[in-house]
Design a protein around this motif. Sequence first.
Motif, short mmCIF file in Angstrom:
data_model
loop_
_atom_site.label_atom_id
_atom_site.label_comp_id
_atom_site.label_asym_id
_atom_site.label_seq_id
_atom_site.Cartn_x
_atom_site.Cartn_y
_atom_site.Cartn_z
N UNK A 15 -32.09 -65.33 -8.74
CA UNK A 15 -31.57 -64.66 -7.56
C UNK A 15 -30.09 -64.36 -7.68
N UNK A 16 -29.30 -65.32 -8.10
CA UNK A 16 -27.85 -65.19 -8.07
C UNK A 16 -27.33 -64.06 -8.96
N UNK A 17 -27.89 -63.91 -10.15
CA UNK A 17 -27.43 -62.85 -11.04
C UNK A 17 -27.74 -61.48 -10.48
N UNK A 18 -28.96 -61.29 -10.02
CA UNK A 18 -29.37 -59.99 -9.49
C UNK A 18 -28.59 -59.66 -8.22
N UNK A 19 -28.40 -60.63 -7.36
CA UNK A 19 -27.68 -60.39 -6.11
C UNK A 19 -26.21 -60.08 -6.37
N UNK A 20 -25.59 -60.80 -7.28
CA UNK A 20 -24.17 -60.59 -7.56
C UNK A 20 -23.92 -59.27 -8.28
N UNK A 21 -24.82 -58.87 -9.16
CA UNK A 21 -24.58 -57.68 -9.96
C UNK A 21 -25.01 -56.40 -9.27
N UNK A 24 -30.00 -55.86 -5.78
CA UNK A 24 -31.35 -55.32 -5.77
C UNK A 24 -31.40 -53.81 -5.87
N UNK A 25 -30.31 -53.18 -6.16
CA UNK A 25 -30.26 -51.72 -6.14
C UNK A 25 -30.13 -51.16 -7.53
N UNK A 26 -30.04 -49.90 -7.70
CA UNK A 26 -30.09 -48.86 -6.67
C UNK A 26 -31.49 -48.75 -6.07
N UNK A 27 -31.52 -48.64 -4.79
CA UNK A 27 -32.79 -48.65 -4.08
C UNK A 27 -33.39 -50.04 -4.16
N UNK A 28 -34.57 -50.13 -4.71
CA UNK A 28 -35.22 -51.42 -4.93
C UNK A 28 -35.60 -51.59 -6.40
N UNK A 29 -34.82 -50.97 -7.27
CA UNK A 29 -35.14 -50.96 -8.70
C UNK A 29 -35.13 -52.35 -9.31
#
Length: 94
Positions: A15-21, A24-29
């Motif tokens: 979760x932390x890597x995806x949220x920080x970078x 969850x975007x662009x869009x929901x990719x």
Amino acid sequence: MIVLVVVTVEAFRQFDLVFAMTSGGPGTTTQILPLLIFRYNFQFSQYGLASAASFILIIIATILAVAYFVLMTRRTKQSRVASSATRAATKRAA
């Protein structure tokens, strides 16, 4: 085999890597299940849906862990049978 279980559990905890970078975007990719649970809970205030998604995440991780441990015990039993058969054949030859 234990490493495989740990790596799988860590994959569900990214979760932390995806949220920080990317958030969850662009869009929901790049949206993953833990990020979706976060959004349901804190952004959309859909607590029941977040709870259900969390339960699904736990069930998937548990099924994978049990499958890994079952495969590991089967391999252990097979190697014990093979090693005992090898010892028995060695004793007969001697």
